[in-house]
Design an enzyme around this catalytic site. Structure first.
Site, PDB file in Angstrom:
ATOM      1  N   ASN A   9       0.930  -1.026  -0.134  1.00  0.00           N
ATOM      2  CA  ASN A   9      -0.055   0.144   0.169  1.00  0.00           C
ATOM      3  C   ASN A   9       0.958   0.975   0.130  1.00  0.00           C
ATOM      4  O   ASN A   9       1.631   1.547   0.858  1.00  0.00           O
ATOM      5  CB  ASN A   9      -0.992  -0.165   1.291  1.00  0.00           C
ATOM      6  CG  ASN A   9      -1.714   1.153   1.405  1.00  0.00           C
ATOM      7  OD1 ASN A   9      -1.882   2.008   0.368  1.00  0.00           O
ATOM      8  ND2 ASN A   9      -2.237   1.433   2.544  1.00  0.00           N
ATOM      9  N   LYS A  11       0.253   4.286  -0.106  1.00  0.00           N
ATOM     10  CA  LYS A  11      -0.580   5.347   0.439  1.00  0.00           C
ATOM     11  C   LYS A  11      -0.136   6.543  -0.515  1.00  0.00           C
ATOM     12  O   LYS A  11      -0.265   6.482  -1.636  1.00  0.00           O
ATOM     13  CB  LYS A  11      -0.128   5.399   1.919  1.00  0.00           C
ATOM     14  CG  LYS A  11      -0.156   4.436   2.671  1.00  0.00           C
ATOM     15  CD  LYS A  11       0.029   4.433   4.066  1.00  0.00           C
ATOM     16  CE  LYS A  11      -0.316   3.065   4.773  1.00  0.00           C
ATOM     17  NZ  LYS A  11       0.091   3.317   6.209  1.00  0.00           N
ATOM     18  N   HIS A  96      -9.316   1.410   4.540  1.00  0.00           N
ATOM     19  CA  HIS A  96      -8.246   1.382   5.697  1.00  0.00           C
ATOM     20  C   HIS A  96      -8.379   2.408   6.666  1.00  0.00           C
ATOM     21  O   HIS A  96      -9.224   3.510   6.720  1.00  0.00           O
ATOM     22  CB  HIS A  96      -7.014   2.167   4.726  1.00  0.00           C
ATOM     23  CG  HIS A  96      -5.582   2.055   5.341  1.00  0.00           C
ATOM     24  ND1 HIS A  96      -5.222   2.894   6.271  1.00  0.00           N
ATOM     25  CD2 HIS A  96      -4.976   1.238   5.019  1.00  0.00           C
ATOM     26  CE1 HIS A  96      -4.029   2.464   6.637  1.00  0.00           C
ATOM     27  NE2 HIS A  96      -3.720   1.605   6.022  1.00  0.00           N
ATOM     28  N   GLU A  98      -6.703   4.826   7.842  1.00  0.00           N
ATOM     29  CA  GLU A  98      -6.621   6.304   7.388  1.00  0.00           C
ATOM     30  C   GLU A  98      -7.774   6.824   6.878  1.00  0.00           C
ATOM     31  O   GLU A  98      -8.076   8.226   7.075  1.00  0.00           O
ATOM     32  CB  GLU A  98      -5.320   6.380   6.720  1.00  0.00           C
ATOM     33  CG  GLU A  98      -4.082   6.100   7.533  1.00  0.00           C
ATOM     34  CD  GLU A  98      -2.723   5.524   6.765  1.00  0.00           C
ATOM     35  OE1 GLU A  98      -2.671   5.569   5.667  1.00  0.00           O
ATOM     36  OE2 GLU A  98      -1.857   5.167   7.410  1.00  0.00           O
ATOM     37  N   GLU A 168      -5.535  -4.826  10.378  1.00  0.00           N
ATOM     38  CA  GLU A 168      -4.379  -3.681  10.693  1.00  0.00           C
ATOM     39  C   GLU A 168      -4.965  -3.067  11.929  1.00  0.00           C
ATOM     40  O   GLU A 168      -5.377  -2.142  12.005  1.00  0.00           O
ATOM     41  CB  GLU A 168      -4.362  -2.764   9.655  1.00  0.00           C
ATOM     42  CG  GLU A 168      -4.162  -3.285   8.205  1.00  0.00           C
ATOM     43  CD  GLU A 168      -3.290  -2.517   7.190  1.00  0.00           C
ATOM     44  OE1 GLU A 168      -2.269  -2.859   6.739  1.00  0.00           O
ATOM     45  OE2 GLU A 168      -3.969  -1.529   6.943  1.00  0.00           O
ATOM     46  N   GLY A 174       2.709   2.338  10.843  1.00  0.00           N
ATOM     47  CA  GLY A 174       3.567   3.290  10.686  1.00  0.00           C
ATOM     48  C   GLY A 174       4.363   3.725  12.086  1.00  0.00           C
ATOM     49  O   GLY A 174       4.997   4.839  12.258  1.00  0.00           O
ATOM     50  N   SER A 214       3.431  -2.090  10.533  1.00  0.00           N
ATOM     51  CA  SER A 214       4.881  -2.130  10.627  1.00  0.00           C
ATOM     52  C   SER A 214       5.520  -3.523  10.323  1.00  0.00           C
ATOM     53  O   SER A 214       6.534  -4.149  10.896  1.00  0.00           O
ATOM     54  CB  SER A 214       5.471  -1.658  12.301  1.00  0.00           C
ATOM     55  OG  SER A 214       4.792  -0.396  12.284  1.00  0.00           O
TER      56      SER A 214
HETATM   57  P1  13P Z   1       3.120   0.317   7.682  1.00  0.00           P
HETATM   58  O1  13P Z   1       3.615  -1.126   7.175  1.00  0.00           O
HETATM   59  O2  13P Z   1       3.780   1.688   7.112  1.00  0.00           O
HETATM   60  O3  13P Z   1       3.136   0.230   9.186  1.00  0.00           O
HETATM   61  O4  13P Z   1       1.622   0.327   7.104  1.00  0.00           O
HETATM   62  C1  13P Z   1       0.664  -0.270   7.205  1.00  0.00           C
HETATM   63  C2  13P Z   1      -0.453   0.026   6.392  1.00  0.00           C
HETATM   64  O5  13P Z   1      -1.328   0.635   6.805  1.00  0.00           O
HETATM   65  C3  13P Z   1      -0.769  -0.861   5.018  1.00  0.00           C
HETATM   66  O6  13P Z   1      -2.027  -0.735   4.941  1.00  0.00           O
END
Ligand code: 13P
Length: 252
Positions: A9, A11, A96, A98, A168, A174, A214
């Protein structure tokens, strides 16, 4: 049996040129060493058509990171599921954390997005997971159950069989704080039991459940060794071809 998948992803990262360079590098790396799992990259909308064309004939599939909750029309700035499909993308990340937290995407909105993605022949990669406070107060199972019931359990078993889930935990995204493999396994097994309760064992056993948060080349093999962890949804580490490839290699 269900598929193992490593999905990236990106982002809101990479210009078109940078994205093309990353997809090209990944394509080359995976052409010489065939992976033991399916590989998907989730890119911003603007990359989809170019990257899909570039990856034609490669084993890497392409996903959008979002789609609109409306079919078409006067929704300035939105991108519909039909438009995503027309780029050659096969998957669409939906729900997601976010999107839920920064853009106010509710269970109802996500339900519409899932229906439109399915209607247009896209496979949703549907994200669920609890926040830090929710885990600290022991509510993680209730939160995840409500997310599934609120946006997915309206689907028929046949429709549901096109869903890939991604667990997640928000506190792990992150942050460098990964769920332990036991925490991930406990939740994945619980999610699978909810699917079994709703759709029966066969559908549950065939549903791919990814872990995200992560995940990196160091912890991927341990996470993926768990019976109910069928791969990962990778953020930061999907932005470097070597790291992403190393996570894919965790299945070797
Ligand atoms: P990270 O791997 O950067 O923690 O992000 C995970 C994520 O949100 C994948 O959709």
């Amino acid at each position: 049996m269900r598929k193992n998948i490593v999905a990236g992803n990106w982002k809101m990262n990479k210009t078109l040129q940078e994205g093309v360079a990353l997809a090209t590098e990944l394509k080359e790396k995976l052409a010489s060493a065939k992976p033991n799992c399916d590989v998907i990259i989730g890119t911003p909308f603007i990359h989809l058509a170019t990257v899909s064309e570039l990856l034609e004939g490669s084993i890497i599939k392409v996903s959008a990171e979002n789609c609109a909750d409306k079919e078409s029309g006067a929704y300035t700035g939105e991108v519909s599921a039909a438009m995503v499909k027309s780029t050659g993308a096969e998957y669409c990340i939906i729900g997601h954390s976010e999107r839920r937290s920064y853009y106010g995407e509710t269970f109802e909105i996500l339900k519409e997005k899932v229906l439109l993605a399915l209607k247009n022949g896209l496979k949703p990669i549907f994200c669920i997971g609890e926040k830090k406070e929710e885990r600290e107060s022991g509510k993680q199972n209730d939160v995840v159950k409500a997310q599934l019931e609120g946006s997915l359990f309206n689907l028929s078993a046949e429709e549901f069989s096109n869903i890939v889930l991604a667990y997640e935990p928000v506190w792990a995204i992150g942050t460098g704080l990964t769920a332990t493999s036991d925490q991930a396994e406990d939740m994945h097994a619980y999610i699978r039991s909810l699917i079994a309760g709703k759709y029966g064992n066969e559908v549950a056993e065939n549903t791919t459940i990814l872990y995200g948060g992560s995940c990196n080349p160091k912890n991927a093999a341990e996470l993926f060794s768990k019976p109910d962890v069928d791969g990962g949804l990778i953020g930061g580490a999907s932005l470097k071809a070597d790291d992403f490839k190393a996570i894919i290699d965790a299945f070797n």
